[in-house]
Design an enzyme around this catalytic site. Structure first.
Site, mmCIF file in Angstrom:
data_model
loop_
_atom_site.group_PDB
_atom_site.id
_atom_site.type_symbol
_atom_site.label_atom_id
_atom_site.label_comp_id
_atom_site.label_asym_id
_atom_site.label_seq_id
_atom_site.Cartn_x
_atom_site.Cartn_y
_atom_site.Cartn_z
ATOM 1 N N SER A 67 0.811 -1.231 0.000
ATOM 2 C CA SER A 67 0.000 0.000 0.000
ATOM 3 C C SER A 67 0.835 1.269 0.000
ATOM 4 O O SER A 67 1.889 1.322 0.630
ATOM 5 C CB SER A 67 -0.906 0.020 1.245
ATOM 6 O OG SER A 67 -1.776 -1.077 1.248
ATOM 7 N N HIS B 194 -6.822 -0.123 6.506
ATOM 8 C CA HIS B 194 -6.378 -1.508 6.623
ATOM 9 C C HIS B 194 -6.350 -1.981 8.077
ATOM 10 O O HIS B 194 -6.799 -3.090 8.384
ATOM 11 C CB HIS B 194 -5.004 -1.674 5.982
ATOM 12 C CG HIS B 194 -5.039 -1.594 4.493
ATOM 13 N ND1 HIS B 194 -5.737 -2.491 3.717
ATOM 14 C CD2 HIS B 194 -4.467 -0.717 3.629
ATOM 15 C CE1 HIS B 194 -5.592 -2.185 2.436
ATOM 16 N NE2 HIS B 194 -4.830 -1.105 2.362
#
Length: 271
Positions: free
Chosen positions: A161, A242
Protein backbone atom coordinates in the site's frame (compact mmCIF):
# COMPACT_ATOMS: atom_id res chain seq x y z
CA UNK A 1 -32.02 32.84 8.43
CA UNK A 2 -28.59 31.73 7.33
CA UNK A 3 -28.19 29.36 10.26
CA UNK A 4 -31.51 27.67 9.47
CA UNK A 5 -30.43 27.27 5.84
CA UNK A 6 -27.12 25.75 6.88
CA UNK A 7 -28.84 23.34 9.25
CA UNK A 8 -31.29 22.36 6.49
CA UNK A 9 -28.43 21.64 4.12
CA UNK A 10 -26.72 19.60 6.81
CA UNK A 11 -29.84 17.51 7.39
CA UNK A 12 -30.28 17.15 3.64
CA UNK A 13 -26.72 15.86 3.28
CA UNK A 14 -27.29 13.35 6.07
CA UNK A 15 -30.54 12.18 4.44
CA UNK A 16 -28.88 11.79 1.04
CA UNK A 17 -26.01 9.83 2.56
CA UNK A 18 -28.45 7.53 4.36
CA UNK A 19 -30.44 7.08 1.16
CA UNK A 20 -27.38 6.27 -0.94
CA UNK A 21 -26.09 3.92 1.75
CA UNK A 22 -29.39 2.01 1.69
CA UNK A 23 -29.41 1.85 -2.11
CA UNK A 24 -25.82 0.62 -2.26
CA UNK A 25 -25.72 -1.67 0.77
CA UNK A 26 -23.85 -4.97 0.57
CA UNK A 27 -27.00 -6.95 -0.24
CA UNK A 28 -27.32 -5.21 -3.62
CA UNK A 29 -23.67 -5.42 -4.63
CA UNK A 30 -22.59 -8.01 -7.19
CA UNK A 31 -18.98 -9.22 -7.21
CA UNK A 32 -17.59 -9.90 -10.68
CA UNK A 33 -14.15 -10.93 -11.81
CA UNK A 34 -12.61 -8.62 -14.39
CA UNK A 35 -10.48 -10.46 -16.96
CA UNK A 36 -9.34 -10.07 -20.55
CA UNK A 37 -12.71 -11.39 -21.77
CA UNK A 38 -14.66 -8.66 -19.94
CA UNK A 39 -16.43 -6.26 -22.35
CA UNK A 40 -14.18 -3.50 -23.64
CA UNK A 41 -16.50 -0.78 -22.31
CA UNK A 42 -15.81 -1.95 -18.76
CA UNK A 43 -12.08 -2.47 -19.36
CA UNK A 44 -11.81 1.12 -20.58
CA UNK A 45 -13.31 2.25 -17.29
CA UNK A 46 -10.84 0.14 -15.31
CA UNK A 47 -8.01 1.97 -17.09
CA UNK A 48 -9.63 5.35 -16.45
CA UNK A 49 -10.56 4.75 -12.80
CA UNK A 50 -7.26 3.18 -11.65
CA UNK A 51 -6.14 5.50 -8.84
CA UNK A 52 -3.04 3.89 -7.31
CA UNK A 53 -0.73 2.66 -10.10
CA UNK A 54 -1.53 4.17 -13.48
CA UNK A 55 -2.47 1.69 -16.21
CA UNK A 56 -0.48 2.71 -19.26
CA UNK A 57 -2.69 1.47 -22.06
CA UNK A 58 -4.11 -1.86 -23.16
CA UNK A 59 -0.85 -3.84 -23.01
CA UNK A 60 -0.33 -2.80 -19.41
CA UNK A 61 -3.92 -3.70 -18.57
CA UNK A 62 -3.51 -7.14 -20.16
CA UNK A 63 -0.43 -7.80 -18.00
CA UNK A 64 -2.60 -7.16 -14.95
CA UNK A 65 -5.59 -9.26 -16.06
CA UNK A 66 -4.57 -12.05 -18.40
CA UNK A 67 -1.78 -14.06 -16.66
CA UNK A 68 -2.89 -16.95 -14.49
CA UNK A 69 -1.24 -15.37 -11.45
CA UNK A 70 -3.19 -12.12 -11.66
CA UNK A 71 -6.75 -11.29 -10.60
CA UNK A 72 -9.06 -8.28 -10.62
CA UNK A 73 -12.47 -8.09 -8.94
CA UNK A 74 -15.10 -5.37 -8.91
CA UNK A 75 -18.40 -4.61 -7.24
CA UNK A 76 -21.32 -3.69 -9.50
CA UNK A 77 -24.86 -2.57 -8.73
CA UNK A 78 -27.85 -3.96 -10.68
CA UNK A 79 -28.88 -0.42 -11.60
CA UNK A 80 -25.41 0.33 -13.03
CA UNK A 81 -24.64 -2.80 -15.03
CA UNK A 82 -21.55 -1.53 -16.86
CA UNK A 83 -20.27 0.86 -14.18
CA UNK A 84 -17.87 -0.64 -11.59
CA UNK A 85 -18.25 0.90 -8.14
CA UNK A 86 -14.88 -0.22 -6.81
CA UNK A 87 -12.26 -2.72 -7.94
CA UNK A 88 -9.16 -4.39 -6.52
CA UNK A 89 -6.14 -5.83 -8.31
CA UNK A 90 -4.40 -8.91 -6.90
CA UNK A 91 -1.12 -10.67 -7.65
CA UNK A 92 -0.69 -14.32 -6.66
CA UNK A 93 2.94 -14.78 -5.63
CA UNK A 94 5.20 -17.15 -3.71
CA UNK A 95 6.39 -14.56 -1.20
CA UNK A 96 5.59 -11.09 0.10
CA UNK A 97 7.05 -8.48 -2.28
CA UNK A 98 9.15 -5.59 -1.07
CA UNK A 99 8.64 -3.38 -4.14
CA UNK A 100 5.83 -2.67 -6.57
CA UNK A 101 8.09 -3.37 -9.55
CA UNK A 102 8.09 -7.09 -8.74
CA UNK A 103 4.28 -7.01 -8.90
CA UNK A 104 3.88 -4.97 -12.09
CA UNK A 105 6.82 -6.55 -13.95
CA UNK A 106 5.62 -8.06 -17.21
CA UNK A 107 8.54 -10.51 -17.46
CA UNK A 108 7.69 -12.88 -14.65
CA UNK A 109 8.66 -16.56 -14.76
CA UNK A 110 5.75 -18.71 -15.93
CA UNK A 111 6.40 -21.85 -13.88
CA UNK A 112 3.81 -24.03 -12.22
CA UNK A 113 4.84 -23.44 -8.60
CA UNK A 114 1.75 -22.93 -6.44
CA UNK A 115 1.33 -19.37 -5.10
CA UNK A 116 1.28 -18.93 -1.33
CA UNK A 117 0.65 -15.18 -1.09
CA UNK A 118 -2.16 -13.00 -2.42
CA UNK A 119 -0.94 -9.42 -2.80
CA UNK A 120 -3.64 -6.73 -2.97
CA UNK A 121 -1.69 -3.94 -4.62
CA UNK A 122 -4.37 -1.51 -5.82
CA UNK A 123 -7.93 -0.68 -4.81
CA UNK A 124 -9.79 2.11 -6.59
CA UNK A 125 -13.16 3.75 -5.94
CA UNK A 126 -14.83 4.56 -9.23
CA UNK A 127 -17.81 6.81 -8.47
CA UNK A 128 -16.99 10.21 -7.00
CA UNK A 129 -20.63 10.77 -6.09
CA UNK A 130 -20.52 7.72 -3.78
CA UNK A 131 -17.43 8.87 -1.91
CA UNK A 132 -17.90 8.21 1.79
CA UNK A 133 -19.92 5.01 1.33
CA UNK A 134 -17.71 2.14 2.46
CA UNK A 135 -17.33 -0.53 -0.23
CA UNK A 136 -13.67 -1.36 0.31
CA UNK A 137 -13.95 -3.44 3.46
CA UNK A 138 -16.74 -5.59 1.95
CA UNK A 139 -14.79 -6.04 -1.28
CA UNK A 140 -11.54 -7.11 0.38
CA UNK A 141 -13.22 -9.57 2.72
CA UNK A 142 -15.26 -11.13 -0.10
CA UNK A 143 -12.24 -11.47 -2.37
CA UNK A 144 -10.16 -13.02 0.42
CA UNK A 145 -12.90 -15.59 1.01
CA UNK A 146 -13.21 -16.40 -2.70
CA UNK A 147 -9.46 -16.70 -3.27
CA UNK A 148 -8.98 -18.87 -0.17
CA UNK A 149 -11.67 -21.19 -1.51
CA UNK A 150 -10.47 -21.28 -5.12
CA UNK A 151 -6.67 -21.34 -4.60
CA UNK A 152 -5.96 -23.78 -1.79
CA UNK A 153 -2.21 -23.05 -1.67
CA UNK A 154 -2.73 -19.45 -0.51
CA UNK A 155 -1.71 -18.95 3.12
CA UNK A 156 -0.97 -15.24 3.36
CA UNK A 157 -2.99 -12.20 2.28
CA UNK A 158 -1.20 -8.85 2.18
CA UNK A 159 -1.60 -5.37 0.76
CA UNK A 160 1.29 -3.47 -0.75
CA UNK A 161 0.00 0.00 0.00
CA UNK A 162 1.02 3.60 -0.66
CA UNK A 163 1.26 6.19 2.08
CA UNK A 164 -0.35 9.28 0.56
CA UNK A 165 0.08 11.61 3.53
CA UNK A 166 3.56 10.73 4.82
CA UNK A 167 5.54 13.33 2.90
CA UNK A 168 3.26 16.20 3.94
CA UNK A 169 3.29 15.03 7.56
CA UNK A 170 7.10 14.74 7.55
CA UNK A 171 7.51 18.26 6.17
CA UNK A 172 5.30 19.66 8.94
CA UNK A 173 6.97 17.57 11.63
CA UNK A 174 10.47 18.64 10.60
CA UNK A 175 9.41 22.28 10.32
CA UNK A 176 7.80 22.35 13.79
CA UNK A 177 10.80 20.77 15.48
CA UNK A 178 8.61 19.50 18.33
CA UNK A 179 6.20 16.91 16.86
CA UNK A 180 8.86 14.24 16.45
CA UNK A 181 12.27 13.86 18.10
CA UNK A 182 15.03 13.92 15.48
CA UNK A 183 18.77 14.38 15.84
CA UNK A 184 20.91 16.90 14.03
CA UNK A 185 22.65 14.03 12.24
CA UNK A 186 19.33 12.69 10.95
CA UNK A 187 18.31 16.16 9.79
CA UNK A 188 21.58 16.41 7.90
CA UNK A 189 20.97 13.02 6.29
CA UNK A 190 17.42 13.98 5.29
CA UNK A 191 18.68 17.14 3.60
CA UNK A 192 19.87 14.88 0.77
CA UNK A 193 16.22 14.50 -0.27
CA UNK A 194 16.44 17.98 -1.79
CA UNK A 195 18.71 16.57 -4.50
CA UNK A 196 16.54 14.95 -7.23
CA UNK A 197 19.34 12.45 -7.86
CA UNK A 198 19.06 10.93 -4.39
CA UNK A 199 16.99 7.96 -5.59
CA UNK A 200 19.53 6.92 -8.21
CA UNK A 201 22.34 7.30 -5.72
CA UNK A 202 20.47 5.36 -3.04
CA UNK A 203 19.72 2.56 -5.50
CA UNK A 204 23.47 2.28 -6.13
CA UNK A 205 24.14 2.31 -2.37
CA UNK A 206 26.20 5.48 -2.72
CA UNK A 207 27.98 6.93 0.34
CA UNK A 208 25.46 8.37 2.79
CA UNK A 209 22.65 6.00 1.75
CA UNK A 210 22.69 4.11 5.05
CA UNK A 211 22.33 7.34 7.02
CA UNK A 212 19.49 8.56 4.82
CA UNK A 213 17.67 5.23 5.01
CA UNK A 214 18.00 5.11 8.81
CA UNK A 215 16.69 8.65 9.23
CA UNK A 216 13.79 8.31 6.79
CA UNK A 217 12.68 4.89 7.98
CA UNK A 218 12.87 6.06 11.60
CA UNK A 219 10.64 8.99 10.73
CA UNK A 220 8.21 6.63 8.98
CA UNK A 221 8.15 4.31 12.01
CA UNK A 222 7.21 7.26 14.23
CA UNK A 223 4.52 8.25 11.73
CA UNK A 224 2.82 4.86 11.94
CA UNK A 225 3.50 3.74 15.48
CA UNK A 226 3.34 6.97 17.47
CA UNK A 227 1.67 9.84 15.58
CA UNK A 228 -2.10 10.07 16.06
CA UNK A 229 -4.92 12.25 14.80
CA UNK A 230 -7.33 14.10 17.09
CA UNK A 231 -9.54 11.00 17.34
CA UNK A 232 -6.54 8.90 18.47
CA UNK A 233 -6.32 6.94 15.22
CA UNK A 234 -3.32 6.63 12.86
CA UNK A 235 -2.82 9.83 10.93
CA UNK A 236 -2.47 7.99 7.63
CA UNK A 237 -5.78 7.31 5.89
CA UNK A 238 -4.60 4.10 4.21
CA UNK A 239 -3.36 2.78 7.55
CA UNK A 240 -6.71 3.60 9.16
CA UNK A 241 -8.51 1.63 6.46
CA UNK A 242 -6.38 -1.51 6.62
CA UNK A 243 -5.79 -1.58 10.37
CA UNK A 244 -9.49 -0.92 10.91
CA UNK A 245 -10.22 -4.05 8.87
CA UNK A 246 -8.09 -6.23 11.12
CA UNK A 247 -4.72 -6.11 9.35
CA UNK A 248 -1.40 -5.47 11.05
CA UNK A 249 1.54 -3.39 9.96
CA UNK A 250 4.07 -5.94 8.72
CA UNK A 251 7.01 -3.85 7.52
CA UNK A 252 8.22 -0.65 5.88
CA UNK A 253 9.80 -1.11 2.46
CA UNK A 254 12.75 1.02 1.37
CA UNK A 255 12.57 2.39 -2.21
CA UNK A 256 9.50 0.26 -2.87
CA UNK A 257 7.98 2.63 -5.43
CA UNK A 258 10.43 4.96 -7.19
CA UNK A 259 7.77 6.38 -9.52
CA UNK A 260 7.10 10.11 -9.42
CA UNK A 261 3.93 9.56 -7.40
CA UNK A 262 5.56 6.99 -5.15
CA UNK A 263 8.37 9.35 -4.26
CA UNK A 264 5.82 11.94 -3.20
CA UNK A 265 4.28 9.42 -0.83
CA UNK A 266 5.90 6.09 0.19
CA UNK A 267 5.08 2.38 0.16
CA UNK A 268 4.16 -0.04 2.97
CA UNK A 269 3.22 -3.67 3.44
CA UNK A 270 0.28 -4.80 5.57
CA UNK A 271 -0.68 -8.33 6.38
Amino acid sequence: GIRDAQESRGLGDVYKRQLLTSWFNRGFLVLRRIDWQTPAAILEKIIAYEAVHEIRGWDDLRRRLDPKDRRCFAFFHPALVDEPLIFVEVALMREMPDAIATVLDGHRSDDDAAPTTAVFYSISNCQEGLKGISFGNFLLKQVVEDLARDVASLKTFVTLSPVPSFARWADRALASGSEVPISAADRQALSRLRDPRWVEEAAKDAPGTDELKSALMGLAAHYFLVARSNDDRPVDQVARFHLGNGARLERLNWLADPSEKGLREACLLYT
